[in-house]
Design an enzyme around this catalytic site. Structure first.
Site, PDB file in Angstrom:
ATOM      1  N   LYS A 219       0.839  -1.216   0.000  1.00 22.26           N
ATOM      2  CA  LYS A 219       0.000   0.000   0.000  1.00 22.26           C
ATOM      3  C   LYS A 219       0.870   1.260   0.000  1.00 22.26           C
ATOM      4  O   LYS A 219       0.656   2.201  -0.781  1.00 22.26           O
ATOM      5  CB  LYS A 219      -0.904  -0.008   1.234  1.00 22.26           C
ATOM      6  CG  LYS A 219      -1.644   1.281   1.491  1.00 22.26           C
ATOM      7  CD  LYS A 219      -2.661   1.540   0.427  1.00 22.26           C
ATOM      8  CE  LYS A 219      -3.222   2.945   0.497  1.00 22.26           C
ATOM      9  NZ  LYS A 219      -4.239   3.187  -0.497  1.00 22.26           N
ATOM     10  N   CYS A 273      -3.874  10.731   0.971  1.00 21.32           N
ATOM     11  CA  CYS A 273      -3.104   9.487   0.822  1.00 21.32           C
ATOM     12  C   CYS A 273      -1.683   9.756   0.352  1.00 21.32           C
ATOM     13  O   CYS A 273      -0.725   9.484   1.065  1.00 21.32           O
ATOM     14  CB  CYS A 273      -3.816   8.596  -0.185  1.00 21.32           C
ATOM     15  SG  CYS A 273      -5.538   8.372   0.260  1.00 21.32           S
TER      16      CYS A 273
HETATM   17  N1  SAJ Z   1      -1.383  14.624  -9.273  1.00 18.20           N
HETATM   18  C1  SAJ Z   1      -0.490  15.365 -10.028  1.00 18.20           C
HETATM   19  N2  SAJ Z   1      -0.124  14.888 -11.256  1.00 18.20           N
HETATM   20  C2  SAJ Z   1      -0.612  13.716 -11.744  1.00 18.20           C
HETATM   21  C3  SAJ Z   1      -1.505  12.961 -10.970  1.00 18.20           C
HETATM   22  C4  SAJ Z   1      -1.887  13.445  -9.728  1.00 18.20           C
HETATM   23  O1  SAJ Z   1      -0.032  16.440  -9.606  1.00 18.20           O
HETATM   24  O2  SAJ Z   1      -0.250  13.365 -12.875  1.00 18.20           O
HETATM   25  C5  SAJ Z   1      -1.800  15.133  -7.949  1.00 18.20           C
HETATM   26  C6  SAJ Z   1      -3.315  15.369  -7.842  1.00 18.20           C
HETATM   27  O3  SAJ Z   1      -3.649  16.626  -8.350  1.00 18.20           O
HETATM   28  C7  SAJ Z   1      -3.500  15.250  -6.349  1.00 18.20           C
HETATM   29  C8  SAJ Z   1      -2.474  14.190  -5.937  1.00 18.20           C
HETATM   30  O4  SAJ Z   1      -1.542  14.126  -6.996  1.00 18.20           O
HETATM   31  O5  SAJ Z   1      -3.203  16.461  -5.704  1.00 18.20           O
HETATM   32  C9  SAJ Z   1      -3.045  12.814  -5.683  1.00 18.20           C
HETATM   33  O6  SAJ Z   1      -4.000  12.474  -6.669  1.00 18.20           O
HETATM   34  P1  SAJ Z   1      -4.101  11.029  -7.324  1.00 18.20           P
HETATM   35  O7  SAJ Z   1      -5.219  11.055  -8.277  1.00 18.20           O
HETATM   36  O8  SAJ Z   1      -2.786  10.606  -7.832  1.00 18.20           O
HETATM   37  O9  SAJ Z   1      -4.374  10.045  -6.102  1.00 18.20           O
HETATM   38  P2  SAJ Z   1      -5.422  10.013  -4.873  1.00 18.20           P
HETATM   39  O10 SAJ Z   1      -4.725  10.596  -3.678  1.00 18.20           O
HETATM   40  O11 SAJ Z   1      -6.733  10.579  -5.212  1.00 18.20           O
HETATM   41  O12 SAJ Z   1      -5.574   8.433  -4.686  1.00 18.20           O
HETATM   42  C10 SAJ Z   1      -4.404   7.663  -4.469  1.00 18.20           C
HETATM   43  C11 SAJ Z   1      -4.428   6.454  -5.443  1.00 18.20           C
HETATM   44  N3  SAJ Z   1      -3.146   5.800  -5.425  1.00 18.20           N
HETATM   45  C12 SAJ Z   1      -2.449   5.528  -6.559  1.00 18.20           C
HETATM   46  O13 SAJ Z   1      -2.838   5.864  -7.645  1.00 18.20           O
HETATM   47  C13 SAJ Z   1      -1.184   4.777  -6.404  1.00 18.20           C
HETATM   48  C14 SAJ Z   1      -5.556   5.503  -5.058  1.00 18.20           C
HETATM   49  O14 SAJ Z   1      -5.528   4.343  -5.876  1.00 18.20           O
HETATM   50  C15 SAJ Z   1      -5.421   5.113  -3.589  1.00 18.20           C
HETATM   51  O15 SAJ Z   1      -6.487   4.251  -3.192  1.00 18.20           O
HETATM   52  C16 SAJ Z   1      -5.498   6.374  -2.768  1.00 18.20           C
HETATM   53  O16 SAJ Z   1      -4.394   7.221  -3.127  1.00 18.20           O
HETATM   54  C17 SAJ Z   1      -5.421   5.992  -1.295  1.00 18.20           C
HETATM   55  O17 SAJ Z   1      -6.489   5.949  -0.640  1.00 18.20           O
HETATM   56  O18 SAJ Z   1      -4.336   5.649  -0.823  1.00 18.20           O
END
Ligand code: SAJ
Length: 419
Positions: A219, A273
């Site tokens: 995780k 997360c």
């Molecule tokens: N972000 C960027 N650039 C990107 C992708 C995301 O700057 O290319 C930023 C987003 O704007 C945001 C942050 O990263 O601020 C996180 O967003 P996210 O969409 O990457 O992830 P979360 O936090 O919504 O969900 C994550 C997911 N983990 C992964 O993709 C490895 C999800 O599958 C998990 O279940 C979740 O964390 C969790 O609960 O841990």
């Protein structure tokens, strides 16, 4: 709910002839949708939360998490009497622990909610029950909980205990709850098997068996992977700024390489997360996690970088116009098209500018009120602002009419490329 999803849930219902009763501890962003899905596939579910108002709202049908399909699933589960929210746990066959694990000042995980949840089920726990921890936890937590249960009279193999991290993405939660592969790690192989059997009630993805420590690290490792990759893109965006190169064009070009895949740079990394979980490993093994720590620092630095750029633009505006500009911030949620403000870098940026005395107005299409900031409808925020700062790529912004010549436009989420 779409036809495909309906069919999926119906087919899952038939897999288990004697459905277990489930008690879910924690009715937040993950616990609540999980309770709804389990109720919908025919299990008897009692959801427990420590917030009385939250429990009452759920039982009255007021649901706060906005996710595709969720309202429908909730209504079906609730109407059929399969999901009820309560303040205290009830006897059940399976206990799912889905409570928050924030971090403390030293960045170590605060496991108090998990232990409170475990202690709250002790009065109703009986031999043969299965406890599954889904909350993000440092490596070794599940084993420690086994020891804790032993010290409370539930030693040996009287209780099965497993760790199964949630992996769903906010914005597509219900779909991913059902479709994603899951990692299931018991403290014994028998506990793993029992937990796998339980997840077969609603998971269509693969159920990957391992031990609890590996599942716990998996995780953290998944979210660390994303944090580190976003940090690389954020660092590249700051390099490009220095060199006068368009980072989005650069990434577009590089991503044509068959083995390169830069993620999108943004104004920082938020949510409960990715901005939190890496610390659970860094704080335990500081000597072994220098890259992971650096990535966290870079993603935090990107927030400061954006603030610095907006302040520089504000000073330049004052120099040329003889008055303070109105700064319009577009997007306050932690990522596009959701209403979640937890650990949001965009919100932090807007609030920092506001607290430093700048005239800040904001637009957030997914939220109706924010205490410190005046929210404007999207087009009004465009019309009233002198400096337009795009922080989150909400889909609404793709249709904006921005009079480019009369405004200073700062885009930190790549939305204007899409306009
Ligand atoms: N972000 C960027 N650039 C990107 C992708 C995301 O700057 O290319 C930023 C987003 O704007 C945001 C942050 O990263 O601020 C996180 O967003 P996210 O969409 O990457 O992830 P979360 O936090 O919504 O969900 C994550 C997911 N983990 C992964 O993709 C490895 C999800 O599958 C998990 O279940 C979740 O964390 C969790 O609960 O841990």
């Amino acid at each position: 709910m779409g036809h495909r999803q309906n069919k999926l849930l119906r087919s899952l219902k038939m897999q288990n002839n004697t459905p277990p009763k489930v008690c879910i501890l924690g009715l937040g962003y993950i616990g609540f949708p999980t309770a709804c899905v389990l109720g919908d596939v025919g299990l008897e579910v009692v959801g427990v939360d420590i917030k009385e108002s939250h429990v009452n709202d759920i039982n009255k049908g007021k649901i706060k998490v906005e996710e595709p399909f969720l309202q429908e699933i909730y209504e079906r589960a609730h109407k059929q009497g399969r999901f009820i929210a309560k303040m205290t746990p009830e006897p059940a066959d399976v206990f799912l622990i889905v409570v928050p694990t924030p971090f403390k000042k030293d960045h170590k995980a605060d496991l108090s909610f998990i232990y409170k949840a475990i202690d709250s089920i002790l009065p109703v726990l009986k031999e043969g029950d299965l406890i599954i921890i889904e909350s993000t936890s440092p490596v070794g937590t599940t084993q420690e909980i086994k020891d804790h249960l032993q010290s409370r009279g539930f030693g040996g193999n009287r209780i099965s205990l497993a760790y199964c991290p949630e992996r769903v993405i906010p914005g597509n939660l219900v779909h991913e709850l059902v479709e994603n592969d899951r990692i299931v790690g018991g403290v014994t192989p028998a506990a793993t098997k029992k937990a796998v059997h339980f997840y077969k009630n609603f998971v269509k993805g693969k159920l990957l068996e391992t031990n609890s420590a590996t599942a716990e690290l998996a995780k953290l490792a998944e979210n660390i992977f994303r944090d580190v990759n976003i940090a690389l893109s954020n660092e590249m965006s700051m390099v490009c700024d220095e060199l006068g190169i368009d980072v989005l064009e650069l990434i577009h070009l590089c991503n044509h390489h068959p083995r390169v895949n830069y993620l999108s740079p943004g104004c920082g990394v938020g949510g409960h997360c990715i901005a939190v979980d890496p610390w659970f490993l860094i704080s335990e093994l500081p000597e072994k996690t220098s890259l992971i720590r650096k990535a966290r620092e870079i993603n935090l630095k990107k927030e400061e970088f954006v603030i610095g750029k907006v302040i520089a633009a504000a000073k330049e505006f004052k120099r040329t116009h003889g008055r303070d500009p109105i700064i319009s911030c577009f997007g306050l949620a932690y990522k596009p098209d959701i209403d979640d403000l937890r650990e949001s870098p965009a919100l932090a940026i807007a609030l920092r500018l506001f607290s430093q005395g700048y005239k800040v107005i904001a637009n957030e299409p997914n939220v109706t009120e924010i205490k410190e900031l005046t929210l404007f409808p999207t087009q009004e925020a465009v019309d009233n602002g002198d400096i337009l700062v795009f922080l989150v790529a909400h889909h609404e912004y793709k249709f904006l009419k921005v009079p480019a010549l009369s405004k200073c436009i700062l885009d930190y989420c790549g939305i204007l490329e899409k306009v």
